[in-house]
Motif scaffolding. Structure first.
Motif, PDB file in Angstrom:
ATOM      1  N   VAL A  29       0.926  -1.301   0.042  1.00  0.00           N
ATOM      2  CA  VAL A  29      -0.203   0.032   0.006  1.00  0.00           C
ATOM      3  C   VAL A  29       0.922   1.226  -0.010  1.00  0.00           C
ATOM      4  O   VAL A  29       0.427   2.243  -0.596  1.00  0.00           O
ATOM      5  N   LEU A  30       1.970   1.214   0.799  1.00  0.00           N
ATOM      6  CA  LEU A  30       2.849   2.355   1.028  1.00  0.00           C
ATOM      7  C   LEU A  30       3.767   2.711  -0.404  1.00  0.00           C
ATOM      8  O   LEU A  30       3.986   3.773  -0.769  1.00  0.00           O
ATOM      9  N   VAL A  31       4.013   1.410  -1.235  1.00  0.00           N
ATOM     10  CA  VAL A  31       4.710   1.428  -2.380  1.00  0.00           C
ATOM     11  C   VAL A  31       3.724   2.181  -3.351  1.00  0.00           C
ATOM     12  O   VAL A  31       4.185   3.384  -4.361  1.00  0.00           O
ATOM     13  N   CYS A  32       2.432   1.867  -3.383  1.00  0.00           N
ATOM     14  CA  CYS A  32       1.518   2.295  -4.379  1.00  0.00           C
ATOM     15  C   CYS A  32       1.073   3.756  -4.255  1.00  0.00           C
ATOM     16  O   CYS A  32       1.227   4.762  -5.166  1.00  0.00           O
ATOM     17  N   ALA A  33       1.147   4.230  -2.806  1.00  0.00           N
ATOM     18  CA  ALA A  33       1.038   5.760  -2.283  1.00  0.00           C
ATOM     19  C   ALA A  33       1.948   6.336  -2.753  1.00  0.00           C
ATOM     20  O   ALA A  33       1.894   7.522  -3.501  1.00  0.00           O
ATOM     21  N   ALA A  34       3.278   5.810  -2.429  1.00  0.00           N
ATOM     22  CA  ALA A  34       4.432   6.915  -2.881  1.00  0.00           C
ATOM     23  C   ALA A  34       4.632   6.914  -4.469  1.00  0.00           C
ATOM     24  O   ALA A  34       5.229   8.140  -5.068  1.00  0.00           O
ATOM     25  N   ALA A  35       4.473   5.872  -5.061  1.00  0.00           N
ATOM     26  CA  ALA A  35       4.666   5.976  -6.589  1.00  0.00           C
ATOM     27  C   ALA A  35       3.811   6.929  -7.252  1.00  0.00           C
ATOM     28  O   ALA A  35       4.009   7.738  -8.259  1.00  0.00           O
ATOM     29  N   LEU A  36       2.384   7.063  -6.840  1.00  0.00           N
ATOM     30  CA  LEU A  36       1.491   7.823  -7.338  1.00  0.00           C
ATOM     31  C   LEU A  36       1.940   9.350  -6.873  1.00  0.00           C
ATOM     32  O   LEU A  36       1.739  10.333  -7.688  1.00  0.00           O
ATOM     33  N   VAL A  37       2.050   9.584  -5.698  1.00  0.00           N
ATOM     34  CA  VAL A  37       2.618  10.787  -5.252  1.00  0.00           C
ATOM     35  C   VAL A  37       3.751  11.765  -6.016  1.00  0.00           C
ATOM     36  O   VAL A  37       3.834  12.616  -6.311  1.00  0.00           O
ATOM     37  N   LEU A  38       4.839  10.588  -6.271  1.00  0.00           N
ATOM     38  CA  LEU A  38       5.999  10.930  -6.846  1.00  0.00           C
ATOM     39  C   LEU A  38       6.093  10.957  -8.182  1.00  0.00           C
ATOM     40  O   LEU A  38       7.014  10.981  -9.092  1.00  0.00           O
ATOM     41  N   ALA A  39       4.885  10.409  -8.825  1.00  0.00           N
ATOM     42  CA  ALA A  39       4.645  10.207 -10.397  1.00  0.00           C
ATOM     43  C   ALA A  39       4.985  11.342 -11.298  1.00  0.00           C
ATOM     44  O   ALA A  39       4.317  12.288 -10.957  1.00  0.00           O
ATOM     45  N   PRO A  40       5.858  11.162 -12.176  1.00  0.00           N
ATOM     46  CA  PRO A  40       6.050  12.497 -13.006  1.00  0.00           C
ATOM     47  C   PRO A  40       4.718  12.542 -14.291  1.00  0.00           C
ATOM     48  O   PRO A  40       4.270  11.714 -14.588  1.00  0.00           O
ATOM     49  N   GLY A  41       4.371  13.920 -14.121  1.00  0.00           N
ATOM     50  CA  GLY A  41       3.383  14.282 -15.153  1.00  0.00           C
ATOM     51  C   GLY A  41       1.839  13.936 -14.426  1.00  0.00           C
ATOM     52  O   GLY A  41       0.747  14.197 -15.221  1.00  0.00           O
ATOM     53  N   GLY A  42       1.661  13.667 -13.123  1.00  0.00           N
ATOM     54  CA  GLY A  42       0.546  13.580 -12.592  1.00  0.00           C
ATOM     55  C   GLY A  42      -0.280  12.144 -12.585  1.00  0.00           C
ATOM     56  O   GLY A  42       0.283  11.281 -13.177  1.00  0.00           O
ATOM     57  N   THR A  43      -1.332  12.266 -12.201  1.00  0.00           N
ATOM     58  CA  THR A  43      -2.463  11.101 -12.023  1.00  0.00           C
ATOM     59  C   THR A  43      -3.682  11.213 -12.444  1.00  0.00           C
ATOM     60  O   THR A  43      -4.026  12.453 -12.943  1.00  0.00           O
TER      61      THR A  43
END
Length: 267
Positions: free
Chosen positions: A125-139
């Motif tokens: 869960v933490l990995v998914c959340a971190a990946a979305l927060v740090l994702a380049p270009g938004g979500t």
């Protein structure tokens, strides 16, 4: 890498089930938790499981267009991939019980295995959340839709996977056979029930169908009932059969005492 600890079957590092059982459930559970990382193959297994989650999170984020990046999309891949190797640790813990002298209780191992699986789910869960927060270009606009249910589902997915591993470890003597069975049996049954006439049974009988529900959408009463049935079949039922087999095993004689340094597990 994570096969049998000594070539004949998983070794039982520092196993003291009888003493721990007399002291209570908590000390015995702590002893089982220590055995999760007591050997180098087991530490590698845990590390590889977590690394798979990180790589899946990074890979899915990089490969998915910004407008399609959602918590559900990441969780489905991250948790599903980690759930492949999570049962292997449950198999090793179950084999510890098979190799223990005397009569060992199953409950501490079950509790320890469940706690480890829950921790893996939270990590994902933490990995998914971190990946979305740090994702380049938004979500995506609905990035966090069903996030609460999916977070809970992530833990439940890993717990069921782990319980399947413990059950198969109790039933099957070979680590390799049990590890393959933890993959082939659930997915094989899912594929077998994939024909039109049998497809409605997938949700009630196969872990993979409940994984897709838990990690992708809001759960209604029917889907929760399906997950409960799967838990009873694959988690409770499988381990009940394994526990009965464990009780019927012939007693294992303790190793003969040797002079000098006490004998230690080869792994």
């Amino acid at each position: 890498m994570c096969g049998d600890d000594d070539g004949r079957g998983p070794a039982m590092p520092h196993a003291r089930d009888d003493d721990d059982d007399r002291a209570g459930l908590a000390p015995a559970t702590l002893a089982a938790l220590r055995r999760c990382g007591a050997t180098r193959p087991r530490r590698w297994l845990v590390a590889v499981t977590l690394l798979l989650g990180v790589l899946a999170g990074v890979g899915v984020t990089a490969a998915t267009p910004a407008g399609e990046r959602t918590f559900a999309a990441l969780a489905d891949t991250v948790q599903s991939l980690m759930s492949v190797t999570v049962p292997f640790l449950g198999i090793l813990l179950a084999h510890d019980l098979r190799r223990a002298p005397g009569t060992a209780r199953l409950a501490p191992t079950m509790v320890a295995a469940t706690l480890v699986a829950a921790a893996v789910g939270v990590f994902g869960v933490l990995v998914c959340a971190a990946a979305l927060v740090l994702a380049p270009g938004g979500t995506a606009a609905d990035t966090w839709r069903y996030a609460g249910t999916i977070a809970l589902g992530s833990v439940l997915v890993q717990v069921v996977a782990q319980l399947v591993g413990v059950g198969l470890g109790l039933l099957l003597r070979s680590f390799v056979v049990a590890a393959l069975a933890s993959i082939v049996l659930p997915l094989g049954l899912y594929a077998l029930l994939g024909v039109d006439a049998l497809r409605p049974a997938q949700g009630w009988l196969t872990p993979y169908a409940t994984v897709r529900n838990l990690l992708s959408r809001d759960m209604d009463a029917v889907r929760w009932a399906q997950w409960l049935v799967v838990l009873l079949l694959w988690g409770v039922g499988l381990n009940a059969v394994g526990a009965a087999r464990l009780r019927r095993r012939p007693p294992v004689s303790p190793p003969a005492a040797t002079q000098g340094t006490p004998e230690r597990s080869p792994a």
